[in-house]
Design a protein around this motif. Sequence first.
Motif, mmCIF file in Angstrom:
data_model
loop_
_atom_site.group_PDB
_atom_site.id
_atom_site.type_symbol
_atom_site.label_atom_id
_atom_site.label_comp_id
_atom_site.label_asym_id
_atom_site.label_seq_id
_atom_site.Cartn_x
_atom_site.Cartn_y
_atom_site.Cartn_z
ATOM 1 N N TRP A 65 0.832 -1.216 0.000
ATOM 2 C CA TRP A 65 0.000 0.000 0.000
ATOM 3 C C TRP A 65 0.859 1.256 0.000
ATOM 4 O O TRP A 65 0.369 2.345 -0.299
ATOM 5 C CB TRP A 65 -0.925 0.037 1.228
ATOM 6 N N LYS A 66 2.137 1.117 0.373
ATOM 7 C CA LYS A 66 3.048 2.275 0.405
ATOM 8 C C LYS A 66 3.398 2.762 -0.993
ATOM 9 O O LYS A 66 4.014 3.808 -1.152
ATOM 10 C CB LYS A 66 4.374 1.877 1.075
ATOM 11 N N ARG A 67 3.074 1.982 -2.011
ATOM 12 C CA ARG A 67 3.417 2.400 -3.387
ATOM 13 C C ARG A 67 2.514 3.548 -3.831
ATOM 14 O O ARG A 67 1.455 3.759 -3.256
ATOM 15 C CB ARG A 67 3.279 1.201 -4.322
ATOM 16 N N PRO A 68 2.917 4.284 -4.885
ATOM 17 C CA PRO A 68 2.078 5.391 -5.367
ATOM 18 C C PRO A 68 0.669 4.884 -5.700
ATOM 19 O O PRO A 68 0.515 3.775 -6.225
ATOM 20 C CB PRO A 68 2.798 5.867 -6.637
ATOM 21 N N GLN A 69 -0.326 5.711 -5.398
ATOM 22 C CA GLN A 69 -1.729 5.306 -5.582
ATOM 23 C C GLN A 69 -2.020 4.743 -6.978
ATOM 24 O O GLN A 69 -2.699 3.723 -7.105
ATOM 25 C CB GLN A 69 -2.669 6.473 -5.240
ATOM 26 N N PRO A 70 -1.513 5.367 -8.060
ATOM 27 C CA PRO A 70 -1.816 4.821 -9.393
ATOM 28 C C PRO A 70 -1.316 3.378 -9.566
ATOM 29 O O PRO A 70 -1.968 2.561 -10.221
ATOM 30 C CB PRO A 70 -1.087 5.762 -10.355
ATOM 31 N N ASN A 134 -3.154 -8.669 -0.111
ATOM 32 C CA ASN A 134 -3.117 -7.869 1.118
ATOM 33 C C ASN A 134 -2.697 -8.799 2.248
ATOM 34 O O ASN A 134 -3.304 -8.853 3.319
ATOM 35 C CB ASN A 134 -4.460 -7.209 1.424
ATOM 36 N N TYR A 135 -1.656 -9.550 1.958
ATOM 37 C CA TYR A 135 -1.154 -10.575 2.872
ATOM 38 C C TYR A 135 0.116 -10.109 3.561
ATOM 39 O O TYR A 135 1.013 -9.537 2.914
ATOM 40 C CB TYR A 135 -0.859 -11.882 2.112
ATOM 41 N N GLY A 136 0.198 -10.369 4.856
ATOM 42 C CA GLY A 136 1.440 -10.183 5.602
ATOM 43 C C GLY A 136 1.579 -11.341 6.571
ATOM 44 O O GLY A 136 0.593 -11.742 7.190
ATOM 45 N N GLY A 137 2.767 -11.902 6.683
ATOM 46 C CA GLY A 137 2.979 -13.027 7.599
ATOM 47 C C GLY A 137 2.720 -12.621 9.047
ATOM 48 O O GLY A 137 2.120 -13.367 9.822
ATOM 49 N N ARG A 138 3.157 -11.414 9.409
ATOM 50 C CA ARG A 138 2.934 -10.975 10.787
ATOM 51 C C ARG A 138 1.457 -10.704 11.051
ATOM 52 O O ARG A 138 0.950 -11.018 12.119
ATOM 53 C CB ARG A 138 3.756 -9.728 11.079
ATOM 54 N N SER A 139 0.757 -10.107 10.062
ATOM 55 C CA SER A 139 -0.686 -9.881 10.232
ATOM 56 C C SER A 139 -1.387 -11.216 10.438
ATOM 57 O O SER A 139 -2.285 -11.330 11.264
ATOM 58 C CB SER A 139 -1.306 -9.242 8.999
ATOM 59 N N GLU A 140 -0.987 -12.217 9.649
ATOM 60 C CA GLU A 140 -1.642 -13.518 9.760
ATOM 61 C C GLU A 140 -1.469 -14.095 11.158
ATOM 62 O O GLU A 140 -2.424 -14.597 11.763
ATOM 63 C CB GLU A 140 -1.081 -14.495 8.713
ATOM 64 N N ILE A 141 -0.260 -13.987 11.693
ATOM 65 C CA ILE A 141 -0.003 -14.541 13.032
ATOM 66 C C ILE A 141 -0.760 -13.727 14.086
ATOM 67 O O ILE A 141 -1.405 -14.286 14.982
ATOM 68 C CB ILE A 141 1.520 -14.609 13.305
ATOM 69 N N ALA A 142 -0.759 -12.396 13.942
ATOM 70 C CA ALA A 142 -1.492 -11.554 14.898
ATOM 71 C C ALA A 142 -2.997 -11.836 14.805
ATOM 72 O O ALA A 142 -3.680 -11.950 15.832
ATOM 73 C CB ALA A 142 -1.202 -10.078 14.627
ATOM 74 N N ASP A 143 -3.518 -11.966 13.582
ATOM 75 C CA ASP A 143 -4.955 -12.234 13.408
ATOM 76 C C ASP A 143 -5.325 -13.601 14.000
ATOM 77 O O ASP A 143 -6.412 -13.767 14.576
ATOM 78 C CB ASP A 143 -5.348 -12.179 11.928
ATOM 79 N N SER A 144 -4.434 -14.573 13.862
ATOM 80 C CA SER A 144 -4.684 -15.901 14.441
ATOM 81 C C SER A 144 -4.726 -15.796 15.962
ATOM 82 O O SER A 144 -5.596 -16.386 16.611
ATOM 83 C CB SER A 144 -3.590 -16.889 14.040
ATOM 84 N N ALA A 145 -3.790 -15.050 16.525
ATOM 85 C CA ALA A 145 -3.748 -14.883 17.991
ATOM 86 C C ALA A 145 -5.044 -14.243 18.479
ATOM 87 O O ALA A 145 -5.602 -14.622 19.513
ATOM 88 C CB ALA A 145 -2.544 -14.037 18.388
ATOM 89 N N LYS A 146 -5.529 -13.288 17.704
ATOM 90 C CA LYS A 146 -6.782 -12.622 18.083
ATOM 91 C C LYS A 146 -7.946 -13.616 18.087
ATOM 92 O O LYS A 146 -8.745 -13.642 19.018
ATOM 93 C CB LYS A 146 -7.052 -11.483 17.084
ATOM 94 N N LYS A 147 -8.025 -14.454 17.043
ATOM 95 C CA LYS A 147 -9.122 -15.436 16.968
ATOM 96 C C LYS A 147 -9.025 -16.447 18.118
ATOM 97 O O LYS A 147 -10.042 -16.880 18.674
ATOM 98 C CB LYS A 147 -9.089 -16.187 15.616
ATOM 99 N N ILE A 148 -7.794 -16.799 18.483
ATOM 100 C CA ILE A 148 -7.601 -17.736 19.602
ATOM 101 C C ILE A 148 -8.081 -17.078 20.902
ATOM 102 O O ILE A 148 -8.798 -17.690 21.706
ATOM 103 C CB ILE A 148 -6.113 -18.166 19.700
ATOM 104 N N ALA A 149 -7.732 -15.806 21.078
ATOM 105 C CA ALA A 149 -8.135 -15.085 22.300
ATOM 106 C C ALA A 149 -9.656 -15.046 22.416
ATOM 107 O O ALA A 149 -10.211 -15.242 23.501
ATOM 108 C CB ALA A 149 -7.553 -13.675 22.291
ATOM 109 N N ILE A 150 -10.316 -14.826 21.288
ATOM 110 C CA ILE A 150 -11.791 -14.777 21.297
ATOM 111 C C ILE A 150 -12.354 -16.134 21.721
ATOM 112 O O ILE A 150 -13.277 -16.219 22.527
ATOM 113 C CB ILE A 150 -12.322 -14.342 19.901
#
Length: 238
Positions: A65-70, A134-150
């Motif tokens: 997403w950091k790339r130029p909008q076009p 829109n994939y990130g390895g760290r996001s995936e691990i953080a999102d998994s941790a969140k689902k586990i917490a729930i």
Amino acid sequence: MMNNLKIPQHTAIIMDGNGRWATARNLPRSAGHKAGAERISDLLKSAKKFNIPFVTVYAFSTENWKRPQPEVDALMTLLDNFLTSYTGKLMQENVRLFVIGRLEQLSNKLQKKIAEAIEKTSKNTGLTFTIALNYGGRSEIADSAKKIAIDIQSGKISPADIDEKLFSTYLYQPELPDVDLLIRTSGELRISNFLLWQISYAEIFVTPTLWPDFDENTLLQAITAFNSRDRRLGGLNK
Ligand code: IPE
Ligand code: IPE
Ligand code: MG
């Protein structure tokens, strides 16, 4: 020779070098992305020929997403067009599509197309093709941790239940096995936040080939390299 090759069950590819491919031809970067997207059809054909059951490609990272909008817009349009024009081909080739990433941050239109393509191909029994979007390895691990917490909060599981196996079931797509072979094109020697959990013991193959020049021969080189590796997985040679 090909018949004797050990085939990686899950091959993941960091499709890099589209921009440099275009720049070398005095073309806009978007032309490189277009040429890159056009390689997917051959990739699926080659993967089928080599009998690779799982192929995953990195199409857009949480950092892109950091790339130029076009450029971001061009990539999103390309993905949208890809889903429109490829779903028929995926059906023809018996390919099952998965998409992993923070899909909720994509446009509603794109989310809808993704959901439709996944649903349509869900009963296919051939190759499983996964697009990391829109994939990130760290996001995936953080999102998994969140689902586990729930699930802990609601009493479904307890902290003592958490181990590697259970954690894996909370990833974006639990049906994906560990990556055996990780390919990166364009010569960069880094992971760029791709599949951090799943590449734990992957063999890495980096080729100077730019993604729009990737072909069956490059894939064969990667599989041949994979075959020359001694995968001790922490143990000793037999
Ligand atoms: C990879 O090609 C495609 C995406 C990241 C979407 P690049 O756009 O990163 O190409 P280079 O690295 O600038 O050559
Ligand atoms: C990785 O390539 C992301 C994709 C191929 C989609 P990048 O070009 O974004 O990675 P960096 O910036 O070289 O690490
Ligand atoms: Mg790049």
